[in-house]
Design a protein around this motif. Sequence first.
Motif, PDB file in Angstrom:
ATOM      1  N   PHE A 674       0.824  -1.208   0.000  1.00  0.00           N
ATOM      2  CA  PHE A 674       0.000   0.000   0.000  1.00  0.00           C
ATOM      3  C   PHE A 674       0.860   1.262   0.000  1.00  0.00           C
ATOM      4  CE2 PHE A 674      -3.318  -2.920   1.588  1.00  0.00           C
ATOM      5  CZ  PHE A 674      -4.368  -2.536   0.757  1.00  0.00           C
ATOM      6  N   ALA A 675       1.873   1.295   0.852  1.00  0.00           N
ATOM      7  CA  ALA A 675       2.734   2.480   0.921  1.00  0.00           C
ATOM      8  C   ALA A 675       3.442   2.716  -0.404  1.00  0.00           C
ATOM      9  CB  ALA A 675       3.749   2.314   2.053  1.00  0.00           C
ATOM     10  N   LEU A 676       3.938   1.651  -1.032  1.00  0.00           N
ATOM     11  CA  LEU A 676       4.621   1.782  -2.320  1.00  0.00           C
ATOM     12  C   LEU A 676       3.696   2.287  -3.417  1.00  0.00           C
ATOM     13  CD1 LEU A 676       6.876  -1.405  -2.390  1.00  0.00           C
ATOM     14  CD2 LEU A 676       7.671   0.958  -2.691  1.00  0.00           C
ATOM     15  N   ASN A 677       2.402   2.067  -3.248  1.00  0.00           N
ATOM     16  CA  ASN A 677       1.435   2.508  -4.247  1.00  0.00           C
ATOM     17  C   ASN A 677       0.735   3.811  -3.861  1.00  0.00           C
ATOM     18  OD1 ASN A 677       0.844   0.411  -6.632  1.00  0.00           O
ATOM     19  ND2 ASN A 677       1.536  -0.708  -4.829  1.00  0.00           N
ATOM     20  N   GLY A 678       1.281   4.484  -2.847  1.00  0.00           N
ATOM     21  CA  GLY A 678       0.811   5.824  -2.546  1.00  0.00           C
ATOM     22  C   GLY A 678      -0.372   5.914  -1.622  1.00  0.00           C
ATOM     23  N   ALA A 679      -0.589   4.900  -0.776  1.00  0.00           N
ATOM     24  CA  ALA A 679      -1.598   4.992   0.274  1.00  0.00           C
ATOM     25  C   ALA A 679      -0.911   5.396   1.574  1.00  0.00           C
ATOM     26  CB  ALA A 679      -2.330   3.668   0.455  1.00  0.00           C
ATOM     27  N   LEU A 680      -1.588   6.209   2.376  1.00  0.00           N
ATOM     28  CA  LEU A 680      -1.078   6.556   3.694  1.00  0.00           C
ATOM     29  C   LEU A 680      -1.539   5.496   4.691  1.00  0.00           C
ATOM     30  CD1 LEU A 680      -0.658   9.222   2.140  1.00  0.00           C
ATOM     31  CD2 LEU A 680      -1.270  10.438   4.229  1.00  0.00           C
ATOM     32  N   THR A 681      -0.728   5.257   5.687  1.00  0.00           N
ATOM     33  CA  THR A 681      -1.008   4.201   6.657  1.00  0.00           C
ATOM     34  C   THR A 681      -1.600   4.771   7.927  1.00  0.00           C
ATOM     35  OG1 THR A 681       0.881   2.925   5.833  1.00  0.00           O
ATOM     36  CG2 THR A 681      -0.003   2.308   7.988  1.00  0.00           C
ATOM     37  N   ILE A 682      -2.676   4.142   8.403  1.00  0.00           N
ATOM     38  CA  ILE A 682      -3.112   4.334   9.774  1.00  0.00           C
ATOM     39  C   ILE A 682      -2.775   3.047  10.490  1.00  0.00           C
ATOM     40  CG2 ILE A 682      -5.511   3.621   9.242  1.00  0.00           C
ATOM     41  CD1 ILE A 682      -6.386   5.562  11.506  1.00  0.00           C
ATOM     42  N   GLY A 683      -1.967   3.144  11.538  1.00  0.00           N
ATOM     43  CA  GLY A 683      -1.481   1.902  12.111  1.00  0.00           C
ATOM     44  C   GLY A 683      -0.867   2.052  13.486  1.00  0.00           C
ATOM     45  N   THR A 684      -0.666   0.891  14.086  1.00  0.00           N
ATOM     46  CA  THR A 684       0.024   0.790  15.367  1.00  0.00           C
ATOM     47  C   THR A 684       1.511   0.549  15.125  1.00  0.00           C
ATOM     48  OG1 THR A 684      -0.483  -1.564  15.357  1.00  0.00           O
ATOM     49  CG2 THR A 684      -1.987  -0.125  16.584  1.00  0.00           C
ATOM     50  N   LEU A 685       2.285   0.664  16.187  1.00  0.00           N
ATOM     51  CA  LEU A 685       3.711   0.342  16.085  1.00  0.00           C
ATOM     52  C   LEU A 685       3.870  -1.164  16.231  1.00  0.00           C
ATOM     53  CD1 LEU A 685       5.519   3.204  18.038  1.00  0.00           C
ATOM     54  CD2 LEU A 685       5.546   2.774  15.577  1.00  0.00           C
ATOM     55  N   ASP A 686       3.569  -1.865  15.150  1.00  0.00           N
ATOM     56  CA  ASP A 686       3.587  -3.321  15.150  1.00  0.00           C
ATOM     57  C   ASP A 686       4.195  -3.812  13.853  1.00  0.00           C
ATOM     58  OD1 ASP A 686       3.060  -5.773  16.358  1.00  0.00           O
ATOM     59  OD2 ASP A 686       1.154  -6.022  15.334  1.00  0.00           O
ATOM     60  N   GLY A 687       4.942  -4.924  13.913  1.00  0.00           N
ATOM     61  CA  GLY A 687       5.510  -5.502  12.707  1.00  0.00           C
ATOM     62  C   GLY A 687       6.342  -4.491  11.938  1.00  0.00           C
ATOM     63  N   ALA A 688       6.236  -4.567  10.615  1.00  0.00           N
ATOM     64  CA  ALA A 688       6.998  -3.660   9.755  1.00  0.00           C
ATOM     65  C   ALA A 688       6.422  -2.251   9.732  1.00  0.00           C
ATOM     66  CB  ALA A 688       7.070  -4.217   8.342  1.00  0.00           C
ATOM     67  N   ASN A 689       5.249  -2.044  10.364  1.00  0.00           N
ATOM     68  CA  ASN A 689       4.751  -0.676  10.519  1.00  0.00           C
ATOM     69  C   ASN A 689       5.806   0.215  11.153  1.00  0.00           C
ATOM     70  OD1 ASN A 689       2.288  -1.573   9.610  1.00  0.00           O
ATOM     71  ND2 ASN A 689       1.166  -1.160  11.508  1.00  0.00           N
ATOM     72  N   VAL A 690       6.558  -0.357  12.090  1.00  0.00           N
ATOM     73  CA  VAL A 690       7.589   0.417  12.797  1.00  0.00           C
ATOM     74  C   VAL A 690       8.586   0.985  11.797  1.00  0.00           C
ATOM     75  CG1 VAL A 690       9.427   0.312  14.521  1.00  0.00           C
ATOM     76  CG2 VAL A 690       7.302  -0.991  14.864  1.00  0.00           C
ATOM     77  N   GLU A 691       9.023   0.139  10.882  1.00  0.00           N
ATOM     78  CA  GLU A 691      10.019   0.585   9.903  1.00  0.00           C
ATOM     79  C   GLU A 691       9.412   1.531   8.862  1.00  0.00           C
ATOM     80  OE1 GLU A 691      12.718  -3.304   9.410  1.00  0.00           O
ATOM     81  OE2 GLU A 691      10.737  -3.555  10.309  1.00  0.00           O
ATOM     82  N   ILE A 692       8.151   1.289   8.489  1.00  0.00           N
ATOM     83  CA  ILE A 692       7.478   2.220   7.580  1.00  0.00           C
ATOM     84  C   ILE A 692       7.372   3.593   8.234  1.00  0.00           C
ATOM     85  CG2 ILE A 692       5.297   2.743   6.405  1.00  0.00           C
ATOM     86  CD1 ILE A 692       4.872  -0.248   6.039  1.00  0.00           C
ATOM     87  N   TYR A 693       6.964   3.609   9.481  1.00  0.00           N
ATOM     88  CA  TYR A 693       6.818   4.862  10.222  1.00  0.00           C
ATOM     89  C   TYR A 693       8.148   5.610  10.299  1.00  0.00           C
ATOM     90  CZ  TYR A 693       5.990   7.939  14.274  1.00  0.00           C
ATOM     91  OH  TYR A 693       5.898   9.019  15.118  1.00  0.00           O
ATOM     92  N   ASP A 694       9.218   4.882  10.610  1.00  0.00           N
ATOM     93  CA  ASP A 694      10.534   5.519  10.704  1.00  0.00           C
ATOM     94  C   ASP A 694      10.980   6.092   9.360  1.00  0.00           C
ATOM     95  OD1 ASP A 694      10.699   4.902  13.382  1.00  0.00           O
ATOM     96  OD2 ASP A 694      11.935   3.113  13.098  1.00  0.00           O
ATOM     97  N   LEU A 695      10.656   5.388   8.282  1.00  0.00           N
ATOM     98  CA  LEU A 695      11.104   5.816   6.957  1.00  0.00           C
ATOM     99  C   LEU A 695      10.291   6.992   6.415  1.00  0.00           C
ATOM    100  CD1 LEU A 695      11.795   2.333   5.353  1.00  0.00           C
ATOM    101  CD2 LEU A 695      13.482   4.158   5.590  1.00  0.00           C
TER     102      LEU A 695
END
Length: 826
Positions: A674-695
């Motif tokens: 989703f992120a690579l295709n231009g969607a914004l994420t609503i999410g918790t700090l879980d799994g790879a969300n952490v790395e997406i958030y940091d990036l």
Amino acid sequence: MHTVTENTQRFSSSPATVESFTSEFVRQLRYEQGVDLGFASSDDLYQALARTVRRYMIDNWLDTLSTQTAKGAKAVAYLSAEYLMGPQLPNALLATGLAEVARDSLAALGLDLDEIGATEVEPGLGNGGLGRLAACFIDSLATMDIPAVGYGIRYEYGIFRQTFVDGRQAEQPDPWLSKGSPWEFAHPDMAVEVGFHGHTERYTDAAGVERTRWVRGDCVLAVPYNYMVPGYGTKNVNTLRLWSAKATNAFDLQIFNAGDYEAAVRAQTVAENISKVIYPEDSTPQGKELRLKQQYFFVAASLADFINQTLPQGFDLTKIHERVTFQLNDTHPVIAIPELMRILVDERGIDWATAWDVTRKTFNYTCHTLLPEALEVWSVELLGRLLPRHLEIIFQINEEFLAEVRKAYPGDELRARRMSIIQEQPERAVRMAFLASIGSSKINGVAELHSQLLRDKVLNDFSELWPSKFTNVTNGVTPRRFLALSNPGLANLITEAIGEGWVKDLERLRELEPFAEDASFRSEFRAVKAANKERFVELIAQRDGIELPADAMYDVMVKRLHEYKRQMLKLLHVVTLYDRVLRGELRASDITPRVVTFGAKAAPGYKMAKEIIALINAVAKVVNHAPELQGRLQIAFPANYNVTLAEKLIPAADLSEQISLAGKEASGTGNMKFALNGALTIGTLDGANVEIYDLVGDEHFFLFGLTEPQVADVVDAGYKPGAYYEGNRSLKGAIDLIASGAFSNGDRNAFEFVLSDLLGKDRFLVLADYQAYVDAQDKVEVAYADQEAWSRSAILNVARTGFFSSDRSIQDYLDRIWHAKPQPVR
């Protein structure tokens, strides 16, 4: 069926022209399908087209096999119960660079490439993220010229085809092979005999050494079916080898002639059950035995295949780790560890100590879960009955391992019991994750947080004993399928902005960052997103009869239905919006037009998941027709979510729902797509969300919810979900509205099973995170209203998530675990 413009014909085995392609297509139609063009059905056309494209890969495939065999380089053998491949035709066209030639050739015959391609039935070889990841990995291995083979099972009916009956999930067989697959090559001459049951016996060999052998009680044949895995931008074409179960003696003529026709083919039926469906329902003893049979069936065939077919004759198996690394994709293939020991010790006469040293160097283990219940265990009774020699080997491995533990931690018998492969309660059983940890060279998690939690909690005792065994490889997705193929508009926009080459070097997406500040680029980006929404709307209308607006925010949650993924939290938000409107607290006109899209299958025996599906559909039935909402809020829940649908839905998404309880999701890969295709994420700090958030940065991510340490604190303090319900007016209103029968024709008890669990247990803290989630969704509403700022954030999400290419994941595996080298085909 579109593709990016780079790579055209550069890497097909022989140059193709429109004329040569047309000639081959007509030849395939006439001589393979046995029809003339004027009488060909849509399936005839597809089969002929697929075989034509396949023809242009075969030379490279055979050259790859001969090159890798001749060089004798170290290979990667990926053992996975799932490969969720998706449609093969578009990927083959992209890899060979034949898309435009095929389109022009078919057009000259009055045919349309997209119409023919739409008839393809995607392979039913996987269930969800695990299988999709495996498919991405074998794509990257081929693209990076790594000698590799994927091993798995050729499921005749896949997982199941999901339908809804009165809003409830119903499972139907998925007969994806009913018309055959033009992409596979059967090799019955290379079948492997796999045994079950029987007993073991001791004997003395010719050298006077006392040994053990397994006298098998019954056998089946594992017949290999090969699929080509073409690399992108290379001549390398690797192999996916899937095993189909057949009876050794499928038909008893004497019994048939005696009139017992069913008994005459009983052996065939019993054998073929092994490769009928993925993950057979295992709430019965028969289901459990079939699952274990599946696992041993495919790893035994795979090890025998690699040893007997790939390694040179007379190869010294004490050096097998120098020629191959077997990667265990979760616990499903872990029985391969005692199987290799059996081969080395019982069949090849290698002494136990040497065999065990070699085995531990040959296997590596990827753990994909944090849920204790997802760590497979098999009862000692079942394993001993089905695989008696393997159980003996496991007991010996465990005995030696516990001696090692007691030496390292003298006097700590409690630790030894905790770490034993054999659990004693509630029944004696073999803990497969422990066997994998002991018998592997490296253990990896699939996201930074997940790997840390593996070390600190799930496999803590093992990480203390062997800290150097543990590493991390964050998951990734192939940009070929999930950007170049699924989102051609965005792919072409990226190429126009930064040039070619990014499809094999996704970190180059960083070059897009300056374009986020360019108003004209943002406008083009929005136009691509709008076109993707139109495309999805058209597909969902044709596929499911669901009518949707194209000018709404697309809020998407697609993933396996499991309580920890918290589809209930998303649904409570929808009910809250509806309840606010009913109460007059919110005007419908103040809601940003929003389509909430779910896609999820529930395991057939998972009652709570199936009840949640029924509740989602019940809410949708009311909300989608509520005059109070003025059509500004809709739920779409298309049945049987698969890769084909994902390729249209993901590029259309504006908001990506990644809302699992912190500390429960291993990684996720949908969040990356989703992120690579231009969607914004609503999410918790879980799994790879952490790395997406940091990036991507806090400004471009809607973060909410308890962190993993906070979750532990709440649980340790004695979590009482009822207190959240009583103390939050909006939450109480939403739950009470469901309980009132508003979504069940007045039946107040219809969803009592879900609500009583939510208010009494709420194991995944839905109610605890509810208010933070609703507040974050309010921020989404405000942010989406500023389309210029939203587009900027979306572009920066694309630009900053190139890290999540499966090519990068594979490079990490190569550097940290496998140490295999590229062997390009010249």
